[in-house]
Scaffold this active site. Structure first.
Site, PDB file in Angstrom:
ATOM      1  N   GLY A   1       0.872  -1.176   0.000  1.00  0.00           N
ATOM      2  CA  GLY A   1       0.000   0.000   0.000  1.00  0.00           C
ATOM      3  C   GLY A   1       0.909   1.226   0.000  1.00  0.00           C
ATOM      4  O   GLY A   1       1.814   1.329   0.842  1.00  0.00           O
TER       5      GLY A   1
ATOM      6  N   GLN B   1      -5.412  -9.184  -1.701  1.00  0.00           N
ATOM      7  CA  GLN B   1      -5.514  -8.090  -0.724  1.00  0.00           C
ATOM      8  C   GLN B   1      -6.972  -7.798  -0.365  1.00  0.00           C
ATOM      9  O   GLN B   1      -7.278  -7.405   0.758  1.00  0.00           O
ATOM     10  CB  GLN B   1      -4.877  -6.801  -1.294  1.00  0.00           C
ATOM     11  CG  GLN B   1      -3.372  -6.841  -1.419  1.00  0.00           C
ATOM     12  CD  GLN B   1      -2.947  -7.243  -2.813  1.00  0.00           C
ATOM     13  OE1 GLN B   1      -3.633  -7.997  -3.487  1.00  0.00           O
ATOM     14  NE2 GLN B   1      -1.804  -6.756  -3.254  1.00  0.00           N
TER      15      GLN B   1
ATOM     16  N   ASP C   1      -1.466   4.471  -6.340  1.00  0.00           N
ATOM     17  CA  ASP C   1      -0.029   4.354  -6.060  1.00  0.00           C
ATOM     18  C   ASP C   1       0.750   5.548  -6.589  1.00  0.00           C
ATOM     19  O   ASP C   1       1.833   5.862  -6.097  1.00  0.00           O
ATOM     20  CB  ASP C   1       0.535   3.066  -6.668  1.00  0.00           C
ATOM     21  CG  ASP C   1       0.311   1.919  -5.719  1.00  0.00           C
ATOM     22  OD1 ASP C   1      -0.836   1.454  -5.616  1.00  0.00           O
ATOM     23  OD2 ASP C   1       1.281   1.543  -5.027  1.00  0.00           O
TER      24      ASP C   1
ATOM     25  N   ASN D   1      -2.862   2.351 -10.180  1.00  0.00           N
ATOM     26  CA  ASN D   1      -3.335   1.614  -8.996  1.00  0.00           C
ATOM     27  C   ASN D   1      -3.306   0.123  -9.333  1.00  0.00           C
ATOM     28  O   ASN D   1      -2.969  -0.267 -10.454  1.00  0.00           O
ATOM     29  CB  ASN D   1      -4.738   2.095  -8.591  1.00  0.00           C
ATOM     30  CG  ASN D   1      -5.150   1.554  -7.233  1.00  0.00           C
ATOM     31  OD1 ASN D   1      -4.386   1.646  -6.259  1.00  0.00           O
ATOM     32  ND2 ASN D   1      -6.316   0.973  -7.130  1.00  0.00           N
ATOM     33  N   LYS D   2      -3.652  -0.679  -8.370  1.00  0.00           N
ATOM     34  CA  LYS D   2      -3.603  -2.147  -8.502  1.00  0.00           C
ATOM     35  C   LYS D   2      -4.177  -2.625  -9.828  1.00  0.00           C
ATOM     36  O   LYS D   2      -5.240  -2.137 -10.241  1.00  0.00           O
ATOM     37  CB  LYS D   2      -4.360  -2.758  -7.312  1.00  0.00           C
ATOM     38  CG  LYS D   2      -4.482  -4.255  -7.300  1.00  0.00           C
ATOM     39  CD  LYS D   2      -3.163  -4.984  -7.397  1.00  0.00           C
ATOM     40  CE  LYS D   2      -2.160  -4.583  -6.336  1.00  0.00           C
ATOM     41  NZ  LYS D   2      -0.788  -5.069  -6.618  1.00  0.00           N
TER      42      LYS D   2
HETATM   43  O1  MRU Z   1       0.630  -4.222  -4.432  1.00  0.00           O
HETATM   44  P1  MRU Z   1       0.002  -3.426  -3.320  1.00  0.00           P
HETATM   45  O2  MRU Z   1      -0.821  -4.245  -2.407  1.00  0.00           O
HETATM   46  O3  MRU Z   1       1.016  -2.563  -2.624  1.00  0.00           O
HETATM   47  O4  MRU Z   1      -0.985  -2.433  -4.080  1.00  0.00           O
HETATM   48  C1  MRU Z   1      -1.702  -1.517  -3.298  1.00  0.00           C
HETATM   49  C2  MRU Z   1      -2.667  -0.703  -4.081  1.00  0.00           C
HETATM   50  O5  MRU Z   1      -2.762  -0.797  -5.279  1.00  0.00           O
HETATM   51  C3  MRU Z   1      -3.444   0.328  -3.310  1.00  0.00           C
HETATM   52  O6  MRU Z   1      -4.686   0.545  -3.911  1.00  0.00           O
HETATM   53  C4  MRU Z   1      -2.664   1.649  -3.294  1.00  0.00           C
HETATM   54  O7  MRU Z   1      -1.354   1.453  -2.868  1.00  0.00           O
HETATM   55  C5  MRU Z   1      -3.314   2.656  -2.444  1.00  0.00           C
HETATM   56  S1  MRU Z   1      -3.140   2.290  -0.747  1.00  0.00           S
HETATM   57  C6  MRU Z   1      -3.865   3.521   0.128  1.00  0.00           C
END
Ligand code: MRU
Length: 357
Positions: A61, A206, A247, A257-258
């Site tokens: 995150g 997640q 991100d 984002n993810k």
């Molecule tokens: O691979 P991750 O679990 O780090 O990805 C996280 C995300 O994509 C979240 O949506 C993003 O970091 C925002 S967290 C407030």
């Protein structure tokens, strides 16, 4: 590495708002790889351990990665100052580089390291206490930003509705409270959330493991779905908003984002569902003119080819595993930050938001 501790041994309650704890000169991270099955805190004492915790997803995150790295700088500076008090800042550069390379897409990491590095550069004497105070400040500021943006995002939800979220943008992914889940928490408190549909979020789950855990703890009704079900769920009706975190947000409002966020935004536009991105201003990268300048992390094929450590895909098959995608600004209805809301984002509106202080 030292043994993991339970929450009670650290004197904290086991919940998502206590995912990063500084105790007795160490950083303890609630290991997100094992949640919700096991709630264990991993102790970290060196920059290398912190970098490994970030790249191996013990913490994930964007804002949480940045704050963890800031505490990592405290650990690194302590070690470098003990090694060479007259030139510890020179040695620290290696640690900043190591931490900065741990994950490439979340810009909060670079943002936090730059802030800590700038402070370290001008220091005389033992740096530990002052750097720790700065890391704690950053942590606290993130929690406050999330409460502010949570309330601003909740104001956009004018009628009680179900919403969809993706991945985990909750307290675990931040200093506390969460971004997308911060909006959902604030809106739920106002009686505006009927139910949250959480994408399970392959391959790290997640959504299934972390978002569902956080929402159940807050007594927010949550239904999991595979991300392929989202468009069909929108067609059934009753979904007012898709609410996600970010991100990295480029100067024109394109949002990384993810992986799967882009598909959600396309489906949302098709079905007339509004699309909200909730993120603190530390997630903006105005040096990236648009989303094509955002580096997208590609992780190991085994994350897709295997499940729980066992191969499930046909032998001989390869995998493509980009873990983020870019949603173009024209599919985003609102970007919600602690400084305010940008509706229908574009370069001019974002430049104005970032110029305010
Ligand atoms: O691979 P991750 O679990 O780090 O990805 C996280 C995300 O994509 C979240 O949506 C993003 O970091 C925002 S967290 C407030």
């Amino acid at each position: 590495m030292n043994a993991c501790l339970q929450a009670a041994e650290l004197g904290v309650e086991l919940n998502a708002d206590n995912a990063m704890v500084w105790r007795n000169g160490r950083l303890y991270l609630l290991d997100q790889r094992h949640l919700p099955e096991r709630g264990e805190y991993v102790p970290l004492e060196t920059a290398a351990e912190v970098a490994d915790a970030i790249s191996s997803m013990r913490v994930r995150g964007a804002p949480a990665i940045g704050i963890t790295a800031a505490y990592g700088v405290v650990l690194a500076a302590r070690q470098r100052f003990a090694e060479r008090p007259a030139d510890w800042q020179g040695l620290l550069q290696q640690d900043l580089a190591l931490l900065g390379a741990a994950r490439p897409t979340a810009v909060n990491l670079a943002w936090a390291l730059e802030r800590m590095g700038r402070l370290a550069a001008d220091m005389q004497g033992n740096p530990e206490d002052r750097l720790l105070a700065e890391a704690r400040r950053m942590h606290q500021e993130d929690i406050e930003a999330n409460h502010r943006l949570g309330d601003l995002g909740a104001e956009l939800i004018r009628k009680k509705t179900a919403v969809i979220t993706h991945c985990n943008a909750g307290a675990l992914a931040t200093g506390g409270y969460g971004t997308a889940l911060g909006v959902i928490r604030s809106a739920f408190a106002r009686g505006m959330i009927e139910r949250v549909y959480a994408d399970e979020t392959r391959p790290w789950l997640q959504g299934a493991r972390l978002t569902a855990w956080e929402l159940v703890q807050d007594a927010v009704p949550v239904s999991l779905m595979v991300e392929g079900a989202a468009a069909a769920r929108m067609r059934e009706g009753g979904i007012g908003w898709v609410i996600v975190g970010a991100d990295r947000i480029a100067a024109n409002g394109d949002v990384a984002n993810k992986i799967g966020t882009y598909a959600l935004a396309v489906a949302a536009r098709h079905h007339g569902v509004k699309f909200m991105v909730a993120a603190p201003t530390s997630t903006f990268d105005i040096k990236a003119i648009n989303g094509s300048m955002i580096p997208i992390e590609v992780r190991a094929s085994d994350e897709v080819l295997c499940y729980a450590g066992s191969r499930v895909a046909a032998r001989g098959a390869h995998a493509w595993n980009p873990v983020f995608d870019v949603t173009p600004a024209n599919l985003v209805d609102a970007i919600v930050t602690e400084r305010g809301v940008v509706m229908q984002p574009d370069t001019g509106k974002i430049a104005r938001l970032m110029a305010e202080d």
